[in-house]
Enzyme design. Structure first.
Site, short mmCIF file in Angstrom:
data_model
loop_
_atom_site.label_atom_id
_atom_site.label_comp_id
_atom_site.label_asym_id
_atom_site.label_seq_id
_atom_site.Cartn_x
_atom_site.Cartn_y
_atom_site.Cartn_z
N LYS A 51 -10.41 5.60 -4.08
CA LYS A 51 -10.09 4.67 -5.16
C LYS A 51 -11.36 4.04 -5.74
O LYS A 51 -11.55 4.01 -6.97
CB LYS A 51 -9.14 3.58 -4.66
CG LYS A 51 -8.93 2.43 -5.63
CD LYS A 51 -7.95 1.43 -5.07
CE LYS A 51 -8.49 0.71 -3.86
NZ LYS A 51 -9.59 -0.22 -4.18
N THR A 52 -12.21 3.51 -4.87
CA THR A 52 -13.42 2.84 -5.34
C THR A 52 -14.33 3.80 -6.10
O THR A 52 -14.91 3.45 -7.14
CB THR A 52 -14.18 2.21 -4.16
OG1 THR A 52 -13.32 1.27 -3.50
CG2 THR A 52 -15.44 1.50 -4.62
N ASP A 73 -8.52 -3.68 -10.22
CA ASP A 73 -8.41 -3.06 -8.90
C ASP A 73 -7.27 -3.72 -8.12
O ASP A 73 -6.95 -4.90 -8.34
CB ASP A 73 -9.74 -3.23 -8.16
CG ASP A 73 -9.78 -2.46 -6.85
OD1 ASP A 73 -9.01 -1.49 -6.70
OD2 ASP A 73 -10.60 -2.82 -5.98
N GLU A 74 -6.67 -2.99 -7.20
CA GLU A 74 -5.62 -3.49 -6.30
C GLU A 74 -4.50 -4.17 -7.09
O GLU A 74 -4.08 -5.29 -6.79
CB GLU A 74 -6.21 -4.48 -5.28
CG GLU A 74 -7.34 -3.94 -4.43
CD GLU A 74 -6.89 -2.96 -3.36
OE1 GLU A 74 -5.71 -2.53 -3.38
OE2 GLU A 74 -7.71 -2.62 -2.48
N GLN A 109 0.98 0.27 -0.66
CA GLN A 109 0.20 -0.71 0.11
C GLN A 109 0.38 -2.12 -0.44
O GLN A 109 -0.47 -2.98 -0.25
CB GLN A 109 -1.28 -0.32 0.12
CG GLN A 109 -1.55 1.00 0.82
CD GLN A 109 -3.03 1.29 0.96
OE1 GLN A 109 -3.75 0.63 1.70
NE2 GLN A 109 -3.49 2.31 0.25
N ARG A 146 -4.75 3.66 8.75
CA ARG A 146 -6.09 3.19 9.13
C ARG A 146 -6.77 4.16 10.09
O ARG A 146 -7.98 4.11 10.29
CB ARG A 146 -6.03 1.82 9.83
CG ARG A 146 -5.45 0.64 9.04
CD ARG A 146 -6.03 0.49 7.67
NE ARG A 146 -5.19 1.16 6.67
CZ ARG A 146 -5.60 1.45 5.45
NH1 ARG A 146 -6.83 1.17 5.06
NH2 ARG A 146 -4.79 2.05 4.60
#
Length: 673
Positions: free
Chosen positions: A48-49, A239-240, A271, A618
């Protein structure tokens, strides 16, 4: 009527990278898309980043001025890191990009437009401590008479007021849903909110929520200013987006309405796990409905986990009905299936995790590459004690170490005065919990009790009560009643029963009125009772608690230092965005995960499943999931059988290995000493 002219760019700095080489097809499509509303659904570990930073660099290379780009993130650190990567991609300074959190961006904009809103541009910003102090002044000035039920502390008022603002709900509704024990104070709390707002205005001060509220007001009430902002920010990226609240979503979508809806929001609906703090799941789920013509991109190539872990997580999250369906695909080679392990109880759970961690360490896996995750901080109680006993250094990411938490120390103070009535420090801690008792009055109470042969007996008498101000006596009478009951119970010397009884005293009202996350803290105390079950005397329990505290003070392991590797313990919420080679997930049983409290909320089960999804994604290589079979908490009456979590039961058994522990061995250590 204003005529608008568009100045075409002459081209920006060339990209120093090869998009074909550096990005997969899905990422590249999102990075190089045209104008208009865009929704990028970025699965866990999908880059994503990288996609966001390449998108900003791409826009600059196409001639979009850096000052016309707004990048909203949830931390200023994230914005700085992203823009630093953009600089390396373009070789051009990005200092003019408007990057930062919603609050920092709002502050910059309000400084320029303060006069339009009737504000002074030199306003002060109240930090959280300033806000609590001002609310405390408001409560004092309101002269609220407290007779039977405690009034909420400033930190709790701050939480209720902020949640109401960020979710755009009436304060009365928030109180009813989030803090029903304060319903009788609704009118007074609303009055304090009005007083608080007036004081801020008089002081030329804004709090964090005001930075968003006034920004939205600017867009709603001043169309010319809104249009100017729309022309200024030709490209908006957020973002997010699944973590935004209703105010934040309205802000960016209103600005974008004036630039042709040239807005790209990036996030993962799977998420979205922060509904409890005001995040609105509909912001991302219904973005296409609110922004017609939205082009949707899905990033499904996962660079973190093995195929086996992804098969497991995909099978779980696909159970949710309300979502953007996607299937994560692994770029990594085959690995081991997740292991689901039934354990007899929480003691055996802790013993297995600690032992397996030591084995993994011997196999060459560094402790910082191992994490233990849990749904609630209280679930780590027994494990923390086990790690200390085995000299395994660890770092807590979900708050303060369990036995160092204020509410746990409160309960220990009760236990200490029952064991040793001359413990002045413990008594003073208990006195200061009483309404209208400060340091001076607490000192008088102790002086009166200390001169008696038995301070506890003396404090149960009428003489000491008469030393208190009249409006403090009803609470002290309740305190005396609780002490007498605990004194009688202490004669049986059953530590866990004593702790359970403390949960039946006026201390519960104190927790709810003074601590944020009151129900979680009460669950912590229940877990302290479970911890105490293995001790046959109060003296043995207190001795062990002191020993644990001493070891904590020595940084858990002898010789430990800042350079020492540490195991990571974290709640799932705190672990979002992080990754480890090996992950252990605790308490995957009904009553533990999903959270019973969350299940009472609308959409609660689906959010809990998303939290489970975050937890399992994770892990890079190994995932261990444990579920106790016997409930040792007071609710389980010491022997209730537990079912595996519904989230485990809905996953095909072919997608995981079934672990087994020899249940014939004693699961609880003998700590009777």
């Amino acid at each position: 009527m204003t005529r608008v002219f568009t100045l075409e760019g002459a081209g920006g700095p060339p990209l120093r990278v090869d998009l074909e080489r550096d990005l997969n097809a899905q990422q590249r499509a999102a990075v190089t898309c045209g104008d208009g509303p865009k929704l990028v659904i970025a699965g866990a570990g999908s880059g994503k980043t990288r996609t966001i930073t390449y998108r900003v660099a791409y826009l600059m290379s196409k001639g979009v001025p850096s000052s016309s780009i707004l990048l909203a993130t949830f931390t200023n650190k994230a914005a700085r890191e992203m823009l630093s990567r953009v600089e390396s991609l373009t070789g051009s300074a990005v200092g003019q990009v408007w990057g930062g959190t919603f609050h920092s961006l709002g502050n910059r904009i309000l400084r320029h437009h303060a006069k339009l809103l009737g504000l002074s541009s030199n306003y002060s910003i109240l930090d959280e401590e300033d806000q609590r102090d001002l609310l405390k002044v408001c409560v004092t000035e309101a002269r609220i008479t407290v007779e039977e039920k405690r009034f909420p502390a400033p930190s709790l008022l701050q939480d209720l007021i902020s949640f109401a603002f960020n979710t755009e709900q009436p304060l009365a509704v928030v109180i009813e849903r989030r803090a029903p024990h304060f319903i009788q104070w609704t009118k007074e709390i609303e009055g304090i909110l009005s007083r608080y707002a007036a004081k801020k205005r008089h002081a030329n001060a804004l709090d964090y929520d005001d930075l968003l509220g006034w920004w939205l007001t600017l867009l709603q009430d001043h169309p010319e200013a809104a249009a100017r902002l729309g022309r200024q920010f030709r490209c908006l990226l957020v973002d997010e987006y699944q973590d935004t609240n209703t105010i934040q979503a309205q802000i960016v979508e209103r600005v974008a309405a004036h630039n042709g809806c040239n807005l790209m929001v990036v996030g993962d609906d799977a998420q979205s796990i922060y509904g409890w703090r005001g995040a609105d799941y509909d912001n991302i789920l219904k973005f296409p409905e609110r922004n017609p013509g939205t082009e949707i991109f899905r990033l499904e190539m996962n660079y973190r986990s093995t195929p086996q872990i992804l098969d497991f997580t995909n099978a779980s999250i696909h159970q949710n009905a309300n979502q953007f369906h996607k299937t994560l695909v692994a770029s990594r080679p085959e690995g081991s299936r997740p292991v689901v392990i039934p354990v007899n109880d929480v003691y055996q759970e802790a013993a297995f995790v600690a032992q397996r961690i030591l084995q993994l360490r011997d196999e060459g896996i560094a402790l910082e590459e191992i994490a233990v995750l849990y749904r609630a901080h209280a679930h780590s109680t027994i494990l923390q004690a086990e790690l200390v006993r085995r000299n395994i250094p660890y770092e807590i990411r979900s708050g303060v170490r369990f036995f160092e938490q204020a509410h746990i120390k409160d309960v220990v103070a009760y236990l200490k005065i029952l064991q040793n009535p001359f413990d002045e420090v413990a008594w003073r801690r208990l006195f200061l919990m009483l309404p209208r008792v400060g340091n001076v009055t607490a000192a008088k109470l102790w002086d009166a009790a200390a001169s008696a042969a038995d301070p506890l007996t003396a404090l149960l008498g009428d003489t000491v009560r008469s030393m208190l101000p009249p409006n403090a006596r009803p609470f002290f009478t309740r305190f005396q009643h609780d002490l007498k009951h605990l004194q009688e119970l202490a004669q049986h010397d059953v530590p866990d029963a004593l702790i359970r009884s403390i949960l039946e005293t006026g201390y519960v009202d104190y927790v709810r009125a003074n601590y944020e996350g009151a129900e979680s803290r009460l669950e912590d105390i229940e877990q302290l009772g479970v911890f105490a079950r293995s001790y046959r005397s109060l003296q043995a329990l207190l001795s062990e608690l002191i020993l644990l505290g001493e070891l904590y003070g020595q940084d858990v392991a002898a010789g430990s230092s800042a350079e020492t590797e540490r195991l990571i313990l974290s709640s799932v919420h705190q672990a979002k965005g992080l990754e480890w080679q090996v992950v252990f997930l605790l308490r995957m049983c009904e009553g533990g995960f999903p959270s019973p409290m969350a299940l009472r909320e609308e959409g609660g089960e689906e959010e809990e499943r998303r939290i489970f999804y975050v937890a399992t994604t994770r892990a890079k290589e190994d995932l261990y999931i444990l579920h106790p079979l016997v409930d040792l908490s007071p609710r389980g009456a010491g022997g209730l059988l537990l079912q595996p979590s519904r989230f485990l039961q809905e996953i095909p058994f072919t997608l995981y290995e079934q672990g087994e522990i020899d249940l014939s061995a004693s699961s609880a250590p003998d700590l009777s000493a």
